[in-house]
Scaffold this motif. Structure first.
Motif, PDB file in Angstrom:
ATOM      1  N   ILE A 131       2.645  76.286 -44.144  1.00  0.00           N
ATOM      2  CA  ILE A 131       1.743  76.134 -45.375  1.00  0.00           C
ATOM      3  C   ILE A 131       2.398  75.124 -45.796  1.00  0.00           C
ATOM      4  O   ILE A 131       3.024  74.830 -46.976  1.00  0.00           O
ATOM      5  N   LEU A 132       1.265  73.858 -46.152  1.00  0.00           N
ATOM      6  CA  LEU A 132       1.399  73.043 -46.895  1.00  0.00           C
ATOM      7  C   LEU A 132       0.629  73.030 -47.729  1.00  0.00           C
ATOM      8  O   LEU A 132      -0.555  73.551 -48.109  1.00  0.00           O
ATOM      9  N   VAL A 133       1.146  72.656 -49.123  1.00  0.00           N
ATOM     10  CA  VAL A 133      -0.140  72.788 -50.118  1.00  0.00           C
ATOM     11  C   VAL A 133       0.098  71.813 -51.199  1.00  0.00           C
ATOM     12  O   VAL A 133       1.318  71.474 -52.058  1.00  0.00           O
ATOM     13  N   ALA A 134      -0.886  71.389 -51.910  1.00  0.00           N
ATOM     14  CA  ALA A 134      -0.533  70.324 -52.464  1.00  0.00           C
ATOM     15  C   ALA A 134      -1.572  70.560 -54.463  1.00  0.00           C
ATOM     16  O   ALA A 134      -2.822  71.243 -53.929  1.00  0.00           O
ATOM     17  N   THR A 135      -0.948  70.567 -55.180  1.00  0.00           N
ATOM     18  CA  THR A 135      -0.701  71.114 -56.520  1.00  0.00           C
ATOM     19  C   THR A 135      -0.913  70.532 -57.724  1.00  0.00           C
ATOM     20  O   THR A 135      -0.017  69.654 -57.907  1.00  0.00           O
ATOM     21  N   SER A 136      -2.331  70.815 -58.826  1.00  0.00           N
ATOM     22  CA  SER A 136      -1.785  70.036 -59.902  1.00  0.00           C
ATOM     23  C   SER A 136      -1.086  71.157 -60.776  1.00  0.00           C
ATOM     24  O   SER A 136      -1.558  70.591 -62.009  1.00  0.00           O
ATOM     25  N   GLY A 137      -0.617  72.214 -60.629  1.00  0.00           N
ATOM     26  CA  GLY A 137      -0.506  73.500 -62.013  1.00  0.00           C
ATOM     27  C   GLY A 137      -0.598  75.000 -60.714  1.00  0.00           C
ATOM     28  O   GLY A 137       0.755  75.238 -59.581  1.00  0.00           O
ATOM     29  N   THR A 139      -1.885  76.869 -58.370  1.00  0.00           N
ATOM     30  CA  THR A 139      -2.201  77.134 -57.115  1.00  0.00           C
ATOM     31  C   THR A 139      -0.740  77.168 -56.413  1.00  0.00           C
ATOM     32  O   THR A 139      -0.087  77.359 -55.773  1.00  0.00           O
ATOM     33  N   GLY A 140       0.128  75.959 -56.885  1.00  0.00           N
ATOM     34  CA  GLY A 140       1.180  76.004 -56.716  1.00  0.00           C
ATOM     35  C   GLY A 140       2.046  77.118 -56.841  1.00  0.00           C
ATOM     36  O   GLY A 140       2.801  78.616 -56.158  1.00  0.00           O
TER      37      GLY A 140
END
Length: 435
Positions: A131-137, A139-140
């Motif tokens: 699972i790849l996740v880009a997060t600004s806070g 979500t991660g």
């Protein structure tokens, strides 16, 4: 039910196939070929149903025979095992508190729902998924905890180095096991770009099974429609039928969830897209062209997005009609100083704490009421517990915020993260070596 790409150049797939792929092969986002409209009898009787009963009825049409009713109920009951209170703050202005899950952020709804579906799918396929996740806070941290130690699933989180709160960083970068945290030397848009490139890179996809838990994934989007309907059910008990929803917006998945619920038949008067100075969508809603640009760092960091991915889904839901979108959604944007002012004023007048993101949504709801009539019922979506932004809030209210015990433990843990640059080849090499 089949799901198609917003770019319309990929073959239709089922829900679980769309979930596994994350992004369509043509680079588009998956959406249902047709939006299922639930009967009026369901919407008029919401007040008689629990949150999980509402979630089941809304989710069922999307799975068809892929998931039995028994398994779907099990996923929902396990994922949504925390309260969802709606709090009256002032007059007809309500706050829907979506931060009572394990990581104290609204992202818990999507992350926990997805994790249980991926676990079920990995068991069936007997194939490991990354699972790849880009997060600004948030979500991660929500994804990290939702997928922590889930068999058959590895998680790789990308977040902008030095641009998330300390608590957010500790929640997602201290777990280890099947969760890898990558600090990207850039902004959120760089993280999102790397993830999108990974999904369309043929060599990478030939070596590993990739998927996403960002709001680009349809399995993250669907559960974000459930709590809008639940808010309507609570208000029905108060004799309120058609609320306005004010949504703090960054990548616009949360707002898209509400619009999806409306397209399914949910009664809603209007939607407000509330942003910080990263206001590409509010500017579009005022009549400008949609023009992505580099994001600007603010105290509402999860909304620091200059090219929101889910905007294409909003266009899809309204048949690419700019006028239809602008009729249904009004945009507002606020500076850091205006955000601080709202946090301060609401606490002084009502002893109610707002995180910076929720404060922007609340201010938009108040401005809308001033423009259209103070008696219009509005529901602001509260996206994170105020304690997650105590460094900002404590300065404004001149007192300390108590940190819940379940969060204190994360502040004391050792961080386990890797720093990478913004270049895709470096990221790709890291993933292949890790595999």
């Amino acid at each position: 039910m089949k799901f198609i790409s917003t770019n319309k150049n990929s073959n239709p797939v089922t829900f679980l196939e769309a979930m596994r792929k994350g992004l369509a092969p043509d680079g588009g986002l998956y959406m249902p070929e047709e939006i299922p409209v639930l009967p009026d009898s369901f919407w008029s009787s919401l007040k008689e149903l629990s949150f999980n009963e509402i979630a089941f009825e809304m989710a069922k049409p999307y799975f068809g025979e892929e998931l039995s009713d028994e398994k779907l109920n099990s996923v929902i009951n396990d994922a949504f095992n925390f309260p969802v209170p709606i709090t009256p703050v002032e007059g007809n202005n309500f706050v829907l508190e979506l931060f009572h899950g394990p990581t104290l952020a609204f992202k818990d709804f999507g992350a926990r729902f997805m994790a249980r579906l991926f676990s079920e799918q990995a068991r069936k396929d007997q194939q490991e998924v990354t699972i790849l996740v880009a997060t600004s806070g948030d979500t991660g941290s929500a994804v990290a905890h939702g997928f922590y130690k889930v068999d058959g699933v590895k998680v790789c989180l990308l977040f902008p180095k030095g641009k998330v709160s300390n608590l957010q960083e500790q929640q997602m970068a201290t777990l280890g096991e099947n969760v890898t945290a990558l600090e990207v030397e850039g902004v959120f848009d760089d993280c999102q770009r790397l993830v999108k490139q990974a999904f369309i890179d043929d060599e990478l996809n030939s070596k590993m099974q990739l998927s996403s838990a960002n709001s680009i994934n349809i399995a993250r989007l669907l559960p974000q429609s459930f709590y809008y309907a639940y808010a309507v059910s609570v208000l029905q008990k108060k004799g309120i039928e058609m609320p306005v929803f004010s949504v703090p917006s960054g990548n616009f998945g949360n707002l898209t969830g509400g619009l999806l619920a409306m397209k399914m038949g949910m009664p809603a008067k209007h939607f407000l897209a509330a942003t910080n100075v990263n206001d590409v969508v509010p500017e579009y809603l005022k009549g400008d062209q949609f023009q992505p640009r580099d994001s600007v760092q603010t105290i509402s960091n999860a909304m620091d997005v200059g090219n929101p991915s889910n905007f294409v889904r909003i266009k899809y839901l309204f048949g690419d009609s700019d006028s239809a979108i602008r009729d249904q959604i009004t945009g507002y944007s606020y500076t850091d100083e205006e955000t601080r002012e709202t946090i301060r004023e609401v606490f002084e007048k009502f002893s109610y704490l707002l995180c910076p993101h929720t404060a922007i949504g609340y201010r938009a709801s108040k401005e809308y009421q001033t423009e259209r009539g103070m008696k219009i019922p509005t529901v602001t979506l509260a996206t994170a517990h105020p304690v997650k932004f105590r460094d900002v809030i404590e300065t404004e209210i001149n007192q300390e915020i108590d940190v819940p015990d379940r969060l204190k433990v994360w502040l004391e843990k050792e961080k386990k993260s890797t720093t990478i640059g913004c270049d895709f080849e470096g990221f790709k090499e890291f993933l292949i070596n890790r595999a």
